[in-house]
Design an enzyme around this catalytic site. Sequence first.
Site, PDB file in Angstrom:
ATOM      1  N   ALA A   1     -29.523  -8.172 -19.484  1.00 32.57           N
ATOM      2  CA  ALA A   1     -30.060  -9.161 -18.546  1.00 32.57           C
ATOM      3  C   ALA A   1     -30.907 -10.226 -19.261  1.00 32.57           C
ATOM      4  O   ALA A   1     -31.740 -10.872 -18.635  1.00 32.57           O
ATOM      5  CB  ALA A   1     -30.860  -8.474 -17.429  1.00 32.57           C
TER       6      ALA A   1
ATOM      7  N   ARG B   1     -22.017 -10.488 -21.035  1.00 33.77           N
ATOM      8  CA  ARG B   1     -22.868 -11.696 -21.085  1.00 33.77           C
ATOM      9  C   ARG B   1     -22.691 -12.606 -19.859  1.00 33.77           C
ATOM     10  O   ARG B   1     -21.657 -13.267 -19.715  1.00 33.77           O
ATOM     11  CB  ARG B   1     -22.534 -12.453 -22.363  1.00 33.77           C
ATOM     12  CG  ARG B   1     -23.650 -13.337 -22.905  1.00 33.77           C
ATOM     13  CD  ARG B   1     -23.267 -13.853 -24.260  1.00 33.77           C
ATOM     14  NE  ARG B   1     -24.405 -14.435 -24.968  1.00 33.77           N
ATOM     15  CZ  ARG B   1     -24.370 -14.813 -26.246  1.00 33.77           C
ATOM     16  NH1 ARG B   1     -23.264 -14.671 -26.942  1.00 33.77           N
ATOM     17  NH2 ARG B   1     -25.423 -15.324 -26.819  1.00 33.77           N
TER      18      ARG B   1
ATOM     19  N   PHE C   1     -22.921  -7.383 -26.325  1.00 32.45           N
ATOM     20  CA  PHE C   1     -22.489  -8.378 -25.335  1.00 32.45           C
ATOM     21  C   PHE C   1     -22.302  -7.775 -23.944  1.00 32.45           C
ATOM     22  O   PHE C   1     -21.533  -8.298 -23.139  1.00 32.45           O
ATOM     23  CB  PHE C   1     -21.202  -9.087 -25.798  1.00 32.45           C
ATOM     24  CG  PHE C   1     -21.337  -9.726 -27.153  1.00 32.45           C
ATOM     25  CD1 PHE C   1     -22.173 -10.816 -27.334  1.00 32.45           C
ATOM     26  CD2 PHE C   1     -20.664  -9.216 -28.252  1.00 32.45           C
ATOM     27  CE1 PHE C   1     -22.330 -11.396 -28.592  1.00 32.45           C
ATOM     28  CE2 PHE C   1     -20.811  -9.785 -29.512  1.00 32.45           C
ATOM     29  CZ  PHE C   1     -21.647 -10.884 -29.683  1.00 32.45           C
TER      30      PHE C   1
ATOM     31  N   GLU D   1     -23.718  -1.593 -22.660  1.00 38.79           N
ATOM     32  CA  GLU D   1     -24.821  -1.339 -21.724  1.00 38.79           C
ATOM     33  C   GLU D   1     -24.598   0.021 -21.066  1.00 38.79           C
ATOM     34  O   GLU D   1     -25.523   0.796 -20.893  1.00 38.79           O
ATOM     35  CB  GLU D   1     -24.911  -2.452 -20.675  1.00 38.79           C
ATOM     36  CG  GLU D   1     -26.030  -2.227 -19.664  1.00 38.79           C
ATOM     37  CD  GLU D   1     -26.287  -3.405 -18.719  1.00 38.79           C
ATOM     38  OE1 GLU D   1     -25.905  -4.546 -19.035  1.00 38.79           O
ATOM     39  OE2 GLU D   1     -26.883  -3.160 -17.652  1.00 38.79           O
TER      40      GLU D   1
ATOM     41  N   GLN E   1     -26.569  -0.148 -26.117  1.00 37.20           N
ATOM     42  CA  GLN E   1     -27.631  -1.023 -25.633  1.00 37.20           C
ATOM     43  C   GLN E   1     -28.627  -0.221 -24.793  1.00 37.20           C
ATOM     44  O   GLN E   1     -29.707  -0.708 -24.492  1.00 37.20           O
ATOM     45  CB  GLN E   1     -27.036  -2.141 -24.756  1.00 37.20           C
ATOM     46  CG  GLN E   1     -26.165  -3.113 -25.522  1.00 37.20           C
ATOM     47  CD  GLN E   1     -25.466  -4.111 -24.613  1.00 37.20           C
ATOM     48  OE1 GLN E   1     -24.253  -4.242 -24.667  1.00 37.20           O
ATOM     49  NE2 GLN E   1     -26.203  -4.834 -23.777  1.00 37.20           N
TER      50      GLN E   1
ATOM     51  N   ARG F   1     -24.681 -10.105  -8.925  1.00 38.66           N
ATOM     52  CA  ARG F   1     -25.066 -11.298  -9.682  1.00 38.66           C
ATOM     53  C   ARG F   1     -24.070 -12.442  -9.442  1.00 38.66           C
ATOM     54  O   ARG F   1     -24.433 -13.617  -9.502  1.00 38.66           O
ATOM     55  CB  ARG F   1     -25.237 -10.998 -11.171  1.00 38.66           C
ATOM     56  CG  ARG F   1     -26.105 -12.029 -11.879  1.00 38.66           C
ATOM     57  CD  ARG F   1     -26.393 -11.668 -13.324  1.00 38.66           C
ATOM     58  NE  ARG F   1     -27.652 -10.989 -13.511  1.00 38.66           N
ATOM     59  CZ  ARG F   1     -28.850 -11.597 -13.611  1.00 38.66           C
ATOM     60  NH1 ARG F   1     -28.956 -12.915 -13.536  1.00 38.66           N
ATOM     61  NH2 ARG F   1     -29.934 -10.887 -13.800  1.00 38.66           N
TER      62      ARG F   1
ATOM     63  N   GLU G   1     -28.116 -14.961 -22.397  1.00 38.93           N
ATOM     64  CA  GLU G   1     -26.906 -15.184 -21.597  1.00 38.93           C
ATOM     65  C   GLU G   1     -26.679 -16.617 -21.129  1.00 38.93           C
ATOM     66  O   GLU G   1     -25.539 -17.074 -21.117  1.00 38.93           O
ATOM     67  CB  GLU G   1     -26.912 -14.257 -20.371  1.00 38.93           C
ATOM     68  CG  GLU G   1     -26.791 -12.795 -20.727  1.00 38.93           C
ATOM     69  CD  GLU G   1     -27.094 -11.900 -19.545  1.00 38.93           C
ATOM     70  OE1 GLU G   1     -28.279 -11.814 -19.168  1.00 38.93           O
ATOM     71  OE2 GLU G   1     -26.157 -11.314 -18.988  1.00 38.93           O
TER      72      GLU G   1
ATOM     73  N   PHE H   1     -22.882 -11.305 -16.746  1.00 35.56           N
ATOM     74  CA  PHE H   1     -22.931 -10.211 -15.775  1.00 35.56           C
ATOM     75  C   PHE H   1     -22.479 -10.650 -14.380  1.00 35.56           C
ATOM     76  O   PHE H   1     -23.168 -10.441 -13.387  1.00 35.56           O
ATOM     77  CB  PHE H   1     -24.376  -9.683 -15.733  1.00 35.56           C
ATOM     78  CG  PHE H   1     -24.530  -8.249 -15.296  1.00 35.56           C
ATOM     79  CD1 PHE H   1     -24.153  -7.193 -16.103  1.00 35.56           C
ATOM     80  CD2 PHE H   1     -25.098  -7.951 -14.052  1.00 35.56           C
ATOM     81  CE1 PHE H   1     -24.345  -5.871 -15.698  1.00 35.56           C
ATOM     82  CE2 PHE H   1     -25.296  -6.629 -13.640  1.00 35.56           C
ATOM     83  CZ  PHE H   1     -24.917  -5.590 -14.472  1.00 35.56           C
TER      84      PHE H   1
ATOM     85  N   THR I   1     -31.519  -7.546 -11.527  1.00 28.63           N
ATOM     86  CA  THR I   1     -31.607  -7.746 -10.075  1.00 28.63           C
ATOM     87  C   THR I   1     -32.053  -6.463  -9.379  1.00 28.63           C
ATOM     88  O   THR I   1     -32.514  -6.501  -8.252  1.00 28.63           O
ATOM     89  CB  THR I   1     -30.267  -8.232  -9.508  1.00 28.63           C
ATOM     90  OG1 THR I   1     -29.258  -7.276  -9.849  1.00 28.63           O
ATOM     91  CG2 THR I   1     -29.898  -9.578 -10.101  1.00 28.63           C
TER      92      THR I   1
HETATM   93  N1  MTE Z   1     -26.177 -11.999 -29.360  1.00 30.14           N
HETATM   94  C1  MTE Z   1     -25.588 -11.278 -30.325  1.00 30.14           C
HETATM   95  N2  MTE Z   1     -25.579 -11.755 -31.567  1.00 30.14           N
HETATM   96  N3  MTE Z   1     -24.994 -10.078 -30.065  1.00 30.14           N
HETATM   97  C2  MTE Z   1     -24.967  -9.563 -28.781  1.00 30.14           C
HETATM   98  O1  MTE Z   1     -24.428  -8.480 -28.567  1.00 30.14           O
HETATM   99  N4  MTE Z   1     -25.597  -9.899 -26.425  1.00 30.14           N
HETATM  100  C3  MTE Z   1     -25.920 -10.883 -25.400  1.00 30.14           C
HETATM  101  C4  MTE Z   1     -27.082 -11.758 -25.832  1.00 30.14           C
HETATM  102  N5  MTE Z   1     -26.839 -12.272 -27.148  1.00 30.14           N
HETATM  103  C5  MTE Z   1     -25.586 -10.318 -27.742  1.00 30.14           C
HETATM  104  C6  MTE Z   1     -26.203 -11.539 -28.094  1.00 30.14           C
HETATM  105  C7  MTE Z   1     -26.257 -10.282 -24.119  1.00 30.14           C
HETATM  106  S1  MTE Z   1     -25.000  -9.824 -23.094  1.00 30.14           S
HETATM  107  C8  MTE Z   1     -27.549 -10.110 -23.710  1.00 30.14           C
HETATM  108  S2  MTE Z   1     -27.919  -9.487 -22.192  1.00 30.14           S
HETATM  109  C9  MTE Z   1     -28.677 -10.488 -24.559  1.00 30.14           C
HETATM  110  O2  MTE Z   1     -28.258 -10.941 -25.838  1.00 30.14           O
HETATM  111  C10 MTE Z   1     -29.595  -9.282 -24.708  1.00 30.14           C
HETATM  112  O3  MTE Z   1     -30.628  -9.477 -25.572  1.00 30.14           O
HETATM  113  P1  MTE Z   1     -32.017 -10.138 -25.129  1.00 30.14           P
HETATM  114  O4  MTE Z   1     -32.401  -9.482 -23.850  1.00 30.14           O
HETATM  115  O5  MTE Z   1     -32.889  -9.801 -26.257  1.00 30.14           O
HETATM  116  O6  MTE Z   1     -31.731 -11.587 -24.964  1.00 30.14           O
HETATM  117  N1  LUZ Z   2     -27.583  -5.513 -16.212  1.00 32.20           N
HETATM  118  C1  LUZ Z   2     -28.090  -4.929 -15.129  1.00 32.20           C
HETATM  119  C2  LUZ Z   2     -27.547  -6.835 -16.356  1.00 32.20           C
HETATM  120  O1  LUZ Z   2     -28.077  -3.701 -15.034  1.00 32.20           O
HETATM  121  N2  LUZ Z   2     -28.617  -5.700 -14.171  1.00 32.20           N
HETATM  122  C3  LUZ Z   2     -28.638  -7.044 -14.232  1.00 32.20           C
HETATM  123  O2  LUZ Z   2     -29.134  -7.704 -13.338  1.00 32.20           O
HETATM  124  C4  LUZ Z   2     -28.073  -7.647 -15.367  1.00 32.20           C
HETATM  125  N3  LUZ Z   2     -28.039  -8.964 -15.486  1.00 32.20           N
HETATM  126  C5  LUZ Z   2     -27.487  -9.519 -16.548  1.00 32.20           C
HETATM  127  C6  LUZ Z   2     -26.954  -8.707 -17.530  1.00 32.20           C
HETATM  128  N4  LUZ Z   2     -27.000  -7.378 -17.424  1.00 32.20           N
HETATM  129 MO1  MOS Z   3     -25.944  -8.398 -21.309  1.00 36.85          MO
HETATM  130  S1  MOS Z   3     -24.293  -8.533 -20.123  1.00 36.85           S
HETATM  131  O1  MOS Z   3     -27.002  -8.114 -20.010  1.00 36.85           O
HETATM  132  O2  MOS Z   3     -25.744  -6.909 -21.979  1.00 36.85           O
END
Ligand code: MTE
Ligand code: LUZ
Ligand code: MOS
Length: 749
Positions: A502, A336, A222, A226, A191, A304, A706, A338, A433
């Site tokens: 995030a 997801r 998910f 990251e 990611q 968070r 999330e 966090f 954050t």
């Molecule tokens: N949806 C799918 N299909 N696969 C994923 O890995 N990750 C989730 C969410 N939805 C995820 C998902 C998480 S943890 C985050 S932070 C957001 O997607 C990130 O993508 P976005 O910032 O484009 O919403």
């Molecule tokens: N990752 C991060 C995150 O580095 N900072 C955040 O605040 C956060 N929030 C949600 C999911 N990932």
């Molecule tokens: Mo999502 S926990 O911010 O990858």
Amino acid sequence: MKNIDSTSHVRGESVYLDDVPVVRGTLYACVFDSPVAHGKLKSIDTSEAEKSEGVVRVITAKDLIGENQIGGIVPDEPLLADGEVHFQGMPIAIVVAESEELARKAAKKITVEIDELTPVTDPRVAAANGDLIVPPKKFVMGDTAAAFAGCEHVFEGKVEINGQEHLYIETQGAYAVPTENGGLKVYSSTQGPTAVQRAVCRVTGMAMHQVEVDVQRLGGGFGGKEDQANAWAGIVAVATQLTGRPVKYALHRMEDMRMTGKRHPYSADYRIGLDRDTKIVAYEVTFYQNAGASCDLSPPVLERTLFHCTNSYFVPNVTATAYCCRTNLPPNTAFRGFGGPQGMFVIESAIAHAAEKLGVKAAEIQRRNLLEDGDEFPYGQIAESDAVTSWTQADAKYDLAALQQEADDFNASSKYFRKGVATMPVCFGISFTKTPMNQARSLVHVYTDGSVAVSTGAVEMGQGVNTKMAQVAAKMFGLDIGQVKVHTTNTLRIANTSPTAASAAADLNGKATQIACETIRKRLLEVALPLVEAASVDELSLQDGYVHRNGEKTSLDWQTLVMDAHLQRVNLSEHSHYATPGIGFDWSTAKGHPFAYHVYGTAIVGVTVDCLRGRYEVDYVLCCHDFGTSMNTAVDLGQIEGGIVQGIGWMTMEEVVYDENGKLRSNALSTYKVPDIYSVPKEIAVLPLETTRENLAIFNSKAVGEPPLMYGIGAYFAIRNAVMSYTDCSPAFDLPFTPEKVLMSLYRS
Ligand code: MTE
Ligand code: LUZ
Ligand code: MOS
């Protein structure tokens, strides 16, 4: 508009890390990892492995040319164990061989001598030992001590929250290919391409401009990728550096489950005080976060938890304290939500506790305490709240009282089956954050045939961000989506990226793309001005592949315009930057305005429990959700459905089990139960919240990645309500509420 990947996904043609064609001479890595959770590493014997068929090299900490360190926030995470092992599954050595099978075979021949030390797996024990990774964090608003003294009702209790395995369908992996003059190209399932680039440079001693990281897409992240993709990229990079050959490593499922961190388990203590009218007056909470063996992202996850510790409620007096506890588990990481979901579960437990003792419905207390516009969060931000509107609209549409009555009537006439209903409001802050992370860039090229290429820092992981990026460019240029291609996420095209996390990737990268397109659009309209005999560019727009003047189609089409601009030597490319305005947070006062906006919603969850077997089914999840104005309802509904099911899985069935020696018992899909099609709610209904508020989201389409996961929390409370209607018991706030635990609480007395 459907997801642009849907056809290639269904045809099996989408490219993941393991589909990247390997070049001739590629070697395969396999990690030998610690068999014990804690101990002094006295010696490593790699001699048998080195003699094993097909083995080119065995690498241990002493071989590294760069730094043996991948800890991003705190430098406490060696790439390879050196002197000590801190968790079972900690990488100790890398075997590099001519094939995957030979590498794995050889890895089994490595032996180690370890003086075992007692592992710690419980965060409360770690805290008592003073083993904190960073100093405790605290949010204070008002004066809880004084407030509790005046409370009519005070309740306190304990909460145990489980971890969760990410179970991305594609396991972790990376592939490094040497390029000329000592460079490296790294394909990674990450990611965070820049995080991988940094980690690779650190462990190899290379400079960032020598390392290119490329990401096509992930089969899910998910949060698990990251930060935790870094190790595997570092491993193949080091192996490439030391062998001069390309090296690939794609983890097997059990390696991945054993060696990578998960959602953080938490233990918590709460104390809640209410007045005569069940207004929450004071809330005190202490979180013990099970961080695992090294820091990873635990501090921001913990923060968070604090940011969301009052969920959608206004509480005038709050003291929230959080401890980041070091244990001998794999380092836990982003997942997801966090840390937010854990914070929310505790206050929902406190409210359920109060409701039970006061003989009122939890929904009564919830509703009475929802945030209003202008209310202050414990961290100082002022709410632009849709907590009440989402609740009211959900209630108007789905009729909470009727659903409750339906369950009560059913329960009155059913001997062994019980229905339970619970309401779950959600308020989730959008922005990293850590304010500096809220920036992104986009590179847009318009080619002379009129087609458009977009590159951003966003990583596609199934959430549909590439579809949204393509929509932004298509809309800005008035083109069909088929004329836009979103390319891989690559550190040569887009540098210094924040991870796709995030829920902010679409906003940040979408806004950067919008700015780039707007710049090119303006240049093109200047070129069009004399061609369509307009007086000012304000009269012009781009729609349906043509220049329009005062809303009327002209004869000047997009492709002609683009070619004319090129012949006039006008720049058809743009690289743009976006940084979220107006946000900031000051940890010295623990106050500020960290979030660009909040996403609100309310879910009503109904379940049926089989009181002979302890099994349950989720009958419905009915929610009113704040999309802002969704730019892609198909993608956004997919995120809501997936999030809800993942949340329900965490609450009710996914049980990460480490034994007292820190060994993962739930180390495969035979022992770790995740939701399947049979555990999906029979009905998921989503009502878009009606609101006209402006926000900082891309095209007003709010982040959706999330927040919906937390609707799943309602499943726990619905099951609990069903159980309590069957027998006079008070199930502990102890997650996950597995069928086994449901059965035990039904017959405890
Ligand atoms: N949806 C799918 N299909 N696969 C994923 O890995 N990750 C989730 C969410 N939805 C995820 C998902 C998480 S943890 C985050 S932070 C957001 O997607 C990130 O993508 P976005 O910032 O484009 O919403
Ligand atoms: N990752 C991060 C995150 O580095 N900072 C955040 O605040 C956060 N929030 C949600 C999911 N990932
Ligand atoms: Mo999502 S926990 O911010 O990858």
